[in-house]
Write a protein that holds these residues in place. Structure first.
Motif, PDB file in Angstrom:
ATOM      1  N   LEU A  12       0.828  -1.212   0.000  1.00  0.00           N
ATOM      2  CA  LEU A  12       0.000   0.000   0.000  1.00  0.00           C
ATOM      3  C   LEU A  12       0.863   1.264   0.000  1.00  0.00           C
ATOM      4  N   LYS A  13       1.987   1.222   0.666  1.00  0.00           N
ATOM      5  CA  LYS A  13       2.916   2.361   0.634  1.00  0.00           C
ATOM      6  C   LYS A  13       3.352   2.633  -0.808  1.00  0.00           C
ATOM      7  N   ALA A  14       3.648   1.578  -1.547  1.00  0.00           N
ATOM      8  CA  ALA A  14       4.029   1.730  -2.958  1.00  0.00           C
ATOM      9  C   ALA A  14       2.868   2.301  -3.771  1.00  0.00           C
ATOM     10  N   CYS A  15       1.651   1.828  -3.500  1.00  0.00           N
ATOM     11  CA  CYS A  15       0.466   2.333  -4.210  1.00  0.00           C
ATOM     12  C   CYS A  15       0.254   3.820  -3.931  1.00  0.00           C
ATOM     13  N   PHE A  16       0.400   4.217  -2.668  1.00  0.00           N
ATOM     14  CA  PHE A  16       0.258   5.633  -2.318  1.00  0.00           C
ATOM     15  C   PHE A  16       1.318   6.474  -3.013  1.00  0.00           C
ATOM     16  N   GLU A  17       2.525   5.952  -3.113  1.00  0.00           N
ATOM     17  CA  GLU A  17       3.604   6.667  -3.793  1.00  0.00           C
ATOM     18  C   GLU A  17       3.247   6.905  -5.260  1.00  0.00           C
ATOM     19  N   VAL A  18       2.723   5.894  -5.920  1.00  0.00           N
ATOM     20  CA  VAL A  18       2.311   6.022  -7.323  1.00  0.00           C
ATOM     21  C   VAL A  18       1.175   7.035  -7.449  1.00  0.00           C
ATOM     22  N   HIS A  19       0.185   6.942  -6.571  1.00  0.00           N
ATOM     23  CA  HIS A  19      -0.952   7.867  -6.643  1.00  0.00           C
ATOM     24  C   HIS A  19      -0.510   9.297  -6.354  1.00  0.00           C
ATOM     25  N   ASN A  20       0.383   9.470  -5.394  1.00  0.00           N
ATOM     26  CA  ASN A  20       0.882  10.814  -5.087  1.00  0.00           C
ATOM     27  C   ASN A  20       1.637  11.406  -6.271  1.00  0.00           C
ATOM     28  N   GLU A  21       2.345  10.569  -6.994  1.00  0.00           N
ATOM     29  CA  GLU A  21       3.143  11.028  -8.138  1.00  0.00           C
ATOM     30  C   GLU A  21       2.276  11.308  -9.365  1.00  0.00           C
ATOM     31  N   LEU A  22       1.330  10.420  -9.661  1.00  0.00           N
ATOM     32  CA  LEU A  22       0.547  10.528 -10.900  1.00  0.00           C
ATOM     33  C   LEU A  22      -0.832  11.162 -10.716  1.00  0.00           C
ATOM     34  N   GLY A  23      -1.379  11.079  -9.508  1.00  0.00           N
ATOM     35  CA  GLY A  23      -2.755  11.532  -9.306  1.00  0.00           C
ATOM     36  C   GLY A  23      -3.723  10.563  -9.964  1.00  0.00           C
ATOM     37  N   ASN A  24      -4.943  11.028 -10.214  1.00  0.00           N
ATOM     38  CA  ASN A  24      -5.922  10.159 -10.865  1.00  0.00           C
ATOM     39  C   ASN A  24      -6.125  10.618 -12.300  1.00  0.00           C
ATOM     40  N   GLY A  25      -6.832   9.804 -13.079  1.00  0.00           N
ATOM     41  CA  GLY A  25      -7.157  10.175 -14.448  1.00  0.00           C
ATOM     42  C   GLY A  25      -6.476   9.357 -15.527  1.00  0.00           C
ATOM     43  N   PHE A  26      -5.488   8.566 -15.153  1.00  0.00           N
ATOM     44  CA  PHE A  26      -4.823   7.717 -16.136  1.00  0.00           C
ATOM     45  C   PHE A  26      -5.545   6.379 -16.266  1.00  0.00           C
ATOM     46  N   LEU A  27      -5.221   5.635 -17.309  1.00  0.00           N
ATOM     47  CA  LEU A  27      -5.750   4.291 -17.482  1.00  0.00           C
ATOM     48  C   LEU A  27      -5.069   3.342 -16.490  1.00  0.00           C
ATOM     49  N   GLU A  28      -5.742   2.239 -16.216  1.00  0.00           N
ATOM     50  CA  GLU A  28      -5.218   1.237 -15.292  1.00  0.00           C
ATOM     51  C   GLU A  28      -3.818   0.771 -15.697  1.00  0.00           C
ATOM     52  N   ALA A  29      -3.588   0.602 -16.987  1.00  0.00           N
ATOM     53  CA  ALA A  29      -2.288   0.112 -17.474  1.00  0.00           C
ATOM     54  C   ALA A  29      -1.145   1.045 -17.075  1.00  0.00           C
ATOM     55  N   VAL A  30      -1.400   2.343 -17.007  1.00  0.00           N
ATOM     56  CA  VAL A  30      -0.377   3.308 -16.598  1.00  0.00           C
ATOM     57  C   VAL A  30      -0.006   3.080 -15.135  1.00  0.00           C
ATOM     58  N   TYR A  31      -1.024   2.919 -14.301  1.00  0.00           N
ATOM     59  CA  TYR A  31      -0.760   2.677 -12.884  1.00  0.00           C
ATOM     60  C   TYR A  31      -0.061   1.340 -12.675  1.00  0.00           C
ATOM     61  N   GLN A  32      -0.419   0.353 -13.471  1.00  0.00           N
ATOM     62  CA  GLN A  32       0.220  -0.962 -13.355  1.00  0.00           C
ATOM     63  C   GLN A  32       1.708  -0.851 -13.671  1.00  0.00           C
ATOM     64  N   GLU A  33       2.034  -0.145 -14.729  1.00  0.00           N
ATOM     65  CA  GLU A  33       3.453   0.012 -15.097  1.00  0.00           C
ATOM     66  C   GLU A  33       4.213   0.813 -14.051  1.00  0.00           C
ATOM     67  N   ALA A  34       3.600   1.886 -13.567  1.00  0.00           N
ATOM     68  CA  ALA A  34       4.257   2.711 -12.549  1.00  0.00           C
ATOM     69  C   ALA A  34       4.430   1.931 -11.244  1.00  0.00           C
ATOM     70  N   LEU A  35       3.418   1.143 -10.881  1.00  0.00           N
ATOM     71  CA  LEU A  35       3.510   0.369  -9.650  1.00  0.00           C
ATOM     72  C   LEU A  35       4.598  -0.694  -9.755  1.00  0.00           C
ATOM     73  N   GLU A  36       4.757  -1.279 -10.913  1.00  0.00           N
ATOM     74  CA  GLU A  36       5.846  -2.239 -11.096  1.00  0.00           C
ATOM     75  C   GLU A  36       7.185  -1.565 -10.834  1.00  0.00           C
ATOM     76  N   LYS A  37       7.363  -0.356 -11.344  1.00  0.00           N
ATOM     77  CA  LYS A  37       8.608   0.383 -11.095  1.00  0.00           C
ATOM     78  C   LYS A  37       8.784   0.669  -9.607  1.00  0.00           C
TER      79      LYS A  37
END
Length: 129
Positions: A12-37
């Motif tokens: 969840l810490k990683a998920c919050f980091e991704v959300h804090n960086e990207l915000g909302n509005g992107f497609l799921e695939a974008v968040y999936q790639e960012a979360l992998e990183k």
């Protein structure tokens, strides 16, 4: 203490980091790639788009599920980027838990102004945070 509490907190810490960086509005695939990183950065072991075969009476069915992530070889992480989560999203995670014979899943929604998530147990069907 919740089952796999430390591991789910790290995910969840990683998920919050991704959300804090990207915000909302992107497609799921974008968040999936960012979360992998982010999993790589935070050294969280994972498998992306993990195949979850479905057995019926010991025989594999042709229909297969793919979990967005399986972390620590024990926690299913399913991502969404929708305005709100519905019962079908939770049911999807429960089915993944059954197919993979795992106990804990995280349903994470990046589609709102703030990150929304739910911890789902195969046995209890619902654990509130």
């Amino acid at each position: 203490m919740l089952l796999y509490e430390k591991e789910t907190e790290k995910i969840l810490k990683a998920c919050f980091e991704v959300h804090n960086e990207l915000g909302n509005g992107f497609l799921e695939a974008v968040y999936q790639e960012a979360l992998e990183k982010e999993f790589i950065i935070q050294k969280i072991p994972y498998e992306r788009e993990k195949l979850l075969p479905i057995l019926y009476k010991g025989e594999m069915l042709s229909k297969e599920y793919y979990a967005d992530f399986v972390c620590y070889d024990k926690i299913i992480v399913e991502l969404k980027a929708v305005t709100s989560l519905v019962k079908a999203h939770k049911a999807q995670v429960i089915n993944y838990l059954k197919a993979a014979d795992k106990e804990i899943g995280l349903l994470v929604n990046f589609g709102c102004n703030s990150l929304k998530w739910e911890r789902i147990s195969k046995f209890e069907n619902r654990e509130n945070r």
